[in-house]
Each structure stands twice: as C-alpha cells, then as structure tokens.
Design a protein around this motif. Structure first.
Motif, PDB file in Angstrom:
ATOM      1  N   THR A  44       4.598  -2.337 -13.653  1.00  0.00           N
ATOM      2  CA  THR A  44       4.956  -3.395 -12.710  1.00  0.00           C
ATOM      3  C   THR A  44       3.870  -3.557 -11.654  1.00  0.00           C
ATOM      4  O   THR A  44       3.504  -4.679 -11.295  1.00  0.00           O
ATOM      5  N   MET A  45       3.332  -2.465 -11.157  1.00  0.00           N
ATOM      6  CA  MET A  45       2.305  -2.539 -10.130  1.00  0.00           C
ATOM      7  C   MET A  45       1.024  -3.178 -10.661  1.00  0.00           C
ATOM      8  O   MET A  45       0.333  -3.882  -9.931  1.00  0.00           O
ATOM      9  N   LYS A  46       0.715  -2.970 -11.945  1.00  0.00           N
ATOM     10  CA  LYS A  46      -0.444  -3.645 -12.536  1.00  0.00           C
ATOM     11  C   LYS A  46      -0.226  -5.156 -12.547  1.00  0.00           C
ATOM     12  O   LYS A  46      -1.143  -5.925 -12.266  1.00  0.00           O
ATOM     13  N   THR A  47       0.992  -5.572 -12.849  1.00  0.00           N
ATOM     14  CA  THR A  47       1.321  -6.997 -12.826  1.00  0.00           C
ATOM     15  C   THR A  47       1.204  -7.548 -11.410  1.00  0.00           C
ATOM     16  O   THR A  47       0.664  -8.637 -11.206  1.00  0.00           O
ATOM     17  N   VAL A  48       1.693  -6.803 -10.442  1.00  0.00           N
ATOM     18  CA  VAL A  48       1.604  -7.223  -9.039  1.00  0.00           C
ATOM     19  C   VAL A  48       0.143  -7.398  -8.636  1.00  0.00           C
ATOM     20  O   VAL A  48      -0.226  -8.375  -7.972  1.00  0.00           O
ATOM     21  N   GLU A  49      -0.716  -6.484  -9.070  1.00  0.00           N
ATOM     22  CA  GLU A  49      -2.142  -6.583  -8.750  1.00  0.00           C
ATOM     23  C   GLU A  49      -2.758  -7.842  -9.366  1.00  0.00           C
ATOM     24  O   GLU A  49      -3.567  -8.520  -8.730  1.00  0.00           O
ATOM     25  N   LYS A  50      -2.357  -8.171 -10.596  1.00  0.00           N
ATOM     26  CA  LYS A  50      -2.874  -9.381 -11.254  1.00  0.00           C
ATOM     27  C   LYS A  50      -2.435 -10.647 -10.528  1.00  0.00           C
ATOM     28  O   LYS A  50      -3.147 -11.644 -10.508  1.00  0.00           O
ATOM     29  N   LEU A  51      -1.244 -10.614  -9.940  1.00  0.00           N
ATOM     30  CA  LEU A  51      -0.677 -11.792  -9.275  1.00  0.00           C
ATOM     31  C   LEU A  51      -0.841 -11.745  -7.757  1.00  0.00           C
ATOM     32  O   LEU A  51      -0.140 -12.456  -7.034  1.00  0.00           O
ATOM     33  N   GLU A  52      -1.761 -10.942  -7.281  1.00  0.00           N
ATOM     34  CA  GLU A  52      -1.894 -10.698  -5.842  1.00  0.00           C
ATOM     35  C   GLU A  52      -2.029 -11.993  -5.037  1.00  0.00           C
ATOM     36  O   GLU A  52      -1.335 -12.178  -4.027  1.00  0.00           O
ATOM     37  N   ASP A  53      -2.893 -12.898  -5.451  1.00  0.00           N
ATOM     38  CA  ASP A  53      -3.089 -14.143  -4.694  1.00  0.00           C
ATOM     39  C   ASP A  53      -1.821 -14.988  -4.667  1.00  0.00           C
ATOM     40  O   ASP A  53      -1.450 -15.539  -3.628  1.00  0.00           O
ATOM     41  N   GLU A  54      -1.146 -15.080  -5.812  1.00  0.00           N
ATOM     42  CA  GLU A  54       0.080 -15.866  -5.882  1.00  0.00           C
ATOM     43  C   GLU A  54       1.171 -15.273  -4.988  1.00  0.00           C
ATOM     44  O   GLU A  54       1.918 -16.003  -4.332  1.00  0.00           O
ATOM     45  N   ILE A  55       1.254 -13.967  -4.960  1.00  0.00           N
ATOM     46  CA  ILE A  55       2.266 -13.304  -4.129  1.00  0.00           C
ATOM     47  C   ILE A  55       1.964 -13.544  -2.650  1.00  0.00           C
ATOM     48  O   ILE A  55       2.867 -13.864  -1.871  1.00  0.00           O
ATOM     49  N   LYS A  56       0.716 -13.414  -2.264  1.00  0.00           N
ATOM     50  CA  LYS A  56       0.354 -13.665  -0.860  1.00  0.00           C
ATOM     51  C   LYS A  56       0.658 -15.114  -0.481  1.00  0.00           C
ATOM     52  O   LYS A  56       1.123 -15.378   0.627  1.00  0.00           O
ATOM     53  N   ASN A  57       0.392 -16.043  -1.391  1.00  0.00           N
ATOM     54  CA  ASN A  57       0.707 -17.447  -1.128  1.00  0.00           C
ATOM     55  C   ASN A  57       2.206 -17.646  -0.905  1.00  0.00           C
ATOM     56  O   ASN A  57       2.615 -18.481  -0.105  1.00  0.00           O
TER      57      ASN A  57
ATOM     58  N   LYS B 286       0.844  -1.206   0.000  1.00  0.00           N
ATOM     59  CA  LYS B 286       0.000   0.000   0.000  1.00  0.00           C
ATOM     60  C   LYS B 286       0.877   1.253   0.000  1.00  0.00           C
ATOM     61  O   LYS B 286       0.655   2.172  -0.789  1.00  0.00           O
ATOM     62  N   ASP B 287       1.888   1.277   0.858  1.00  0.00           N
ATOM     63  CA  ASP B 287       2.806   2.418   0.914  1.00  0.00           C
ATOM     64  C   ASP B 287       3.561   2.596  -0.398  1.00  0.00           C
ATOM     65  O   ASP B 287       3.746   3.723  -0.874  1.00  0.00           O
ATOM     66  N   LEU B 288       3.996   1.489  -0.992  1.00  0.00           N
ATOM     67  CA  LEU B 288       4.724   1.550  -2.266  1.00  0.00           C
ATOM     68  C   LEU B 288       3.836   2.124  -3.365  1.00  0.00           C
ATOM     69  O   LEU B 288       4.261   3.006  -4.118  1.00  0.00           O
ATOM     70  N   LYS B 289       2.599   1.649  -3.448  1.00  0.00           N
ATOM     71  CA  LYS B 289       1.662   2.168  -4.463  1.00  0.00           C
ATOM     72  C   LYS B 289       1.446   3.668  -4.290  1.00  0.00           C
ATOM     73  O   LYS B 289       1.436   4.417  -5.276  1.00  0.00           O
ATOM     74  N   GLU B 290       1.260   4.092  -3.044  1.00  0.00           N
ATOM     75  CA  GLU B 290       1.059   5.519  -2.772  1.00  0.00           C
ATOM     76  C   GLU B 290       2.280   6.328  -3.193  1.00  0.00           C
ATOM     77  O   GLU B 290       2.150   7.402  -3.791  1.00  0.00           O
ATOM     78  N   TYR B 291       3.468   5.830  -2.891  1.00  0.00           N
ATOM     79  CA  TYR B 291       4.699   6.536  -3.248  1.00  0.00           C
ATOM     80  C   TYR B 291       4.821   6.656  -4.772  1.00  0.00           C
ATOM     81  O   TYR B 291       5.167   7.717  -5.293  1.00  0.00           O
ATOM     82  N   ILE B 292       4.528   5.574  -5.472  1.00  0.00           N
ATOM     83  CA  ILE B 292       4.621   5.578  -6.937  1.00  0.00           C
ATOM     84  C   ILE B 292       3.627   6.568  -7.531  1.00  0.00           C
ATOM     85  O   ILE B 292       3.973   7.326  -8.443  1.00  0.00           O
ATOM     86  N   GLN B 293       2.404   6.582  -7.022  1.00  0.00           N
ATOM     87  CA  GLN B 293       1.398   7.520  -7.519  1.00  0.00           C
ATOM     88  C   GLN B 293       1.761   8.966  -7.178  1.00  0.00           C
ATOM     89  O   GLN B 293       1.678   9.845  -8.033  1.00  0.00           O
ATOM     90  N   LEU B 294       2.167   9.186  -5.939  1.00  0.00           N
ATOM     91  CA  LEU B 294       2.509  10.533  -5.486  1.00  0.00           C
ATOM     92  C   LEU B 294       3.639  11.134  -6.329  1.00  0.00           C
ATOM     93  O   LEU B 294       3.614  12.316  -6.672  1.00  0.00           O
ATOM     94  N   ASN B 295       4.622  10.311  -6.669  1.00  0.00           N
ATOM     95  CA  ASN B 295       5.776  10.792  -7.434  1.00  0.00           C
ATOM     96  C   ASN B 295       5.661  10.528  -8.928  1.00  0.00           C
ATOM     97  O   ASN B 295       6.599  10.801  -9.677  1.00  0.00           O
ATOM     98  N   ASP B 296       4.509  10.004  -9.358  1.00  0.00           N
ATOM     99  CA  ASP B 296       4.225   9.749 -10.775  1.00  0.00           C
ATOM    100  C   ASP B 296       5.374   9.004 -11.454  1.00  0.00           C
ATOM    101  O   ASP B 296       5.925   9.456 -12.454  1.00  0.00           O
TER     102      ASP B 296
END
Length: 108
Positions: A77-90, A60-70
């Motif tokens: 990369t963050m879109k890919t992370v979102e697609k793989l969210e379940d796999e990453i949590k596993n 969450k902090d990383l996403k905010e930092y990326i958005q804040l600093n454009d």
C-alpha cells in the motif's frame, strides 16, 4: 462470538464503548494484530482532510511505524501511496474531486 472468530471485523467497525472494550481485549492478546490495528488507525489519520504539511508529517511517521514493525500488509500500500504522491497532495490542496466519475466507472 463473531469478533473472536474474525477479529478483523472489529478493525473496521465504528467503535462505541462496548466495542472498544472488546477490541482492546482482542488486541491485548495479540501483539501483531495490535501493531496492524495501530498502523490502520494511523493511516486513517494520515489521509483525513488537512493541510499538505500535516499530511507529509503523518505519512513520514506512518512509513517509519510500518518499517519499524515490519508490517508486510501495509508495505505494498505504501508503494502505491508513493506512486500517487502528487495526486494525494492535490487532494489536500484543492476542493474538487473526481469521486463521482470514479464511482460511475466502478459500477460499469
């Protein structure tokens, strides 16, 4: 020198004291590069072994930092992370991995 010609080399180099000083000098002269480097360091911390709740908070902090600093370099990369969210949590919850299979697949 090789670091001022290609400062990206320092972004991925394991840092000792003299390298850290060189990196600080380069980053202090380029605000954009410093923002990208900070995002990269935060991403490394986000994906290190930890409990899922810590991962979620750091993500969450990383996403905010990326958005804040454009930071375009990380948005895809963050879109890919979102697609793989379940796999990453596993990955954080279970100690098994298919890394060996992936390594074989990458070399064939």
């Amino acid at each position: 020198n090789k670091y001022t010609e290609n400062p990206n080399k320092l972004l991925y180099k394991n840092c000792n004291r003299s390298t850290t000083i060189k990196l600080q000098n380069i980053l202090s002269s380029n605000k954009r590069l410093e923002e990208i480097h900070t995002a990269q360091k935060n991403a490394c911390k986000t994906f290190k072994k930890q409990i899922v709740e810590e991962y979620e908070e750091k993500l969450k902090d990383l996403k905010e930092y990326i958005q804040l600093n454009d930071i375009e370099e990380f948005k895809k990369t963050m879109k890919t992370v979102e697609k793989l969210e379940d796999e990453i949590k596993n990955m954080f919850q279970y100690s098994i991995s298919n890394g060996a299979v992936e390594r074989i697949n990458r070399t064939t």
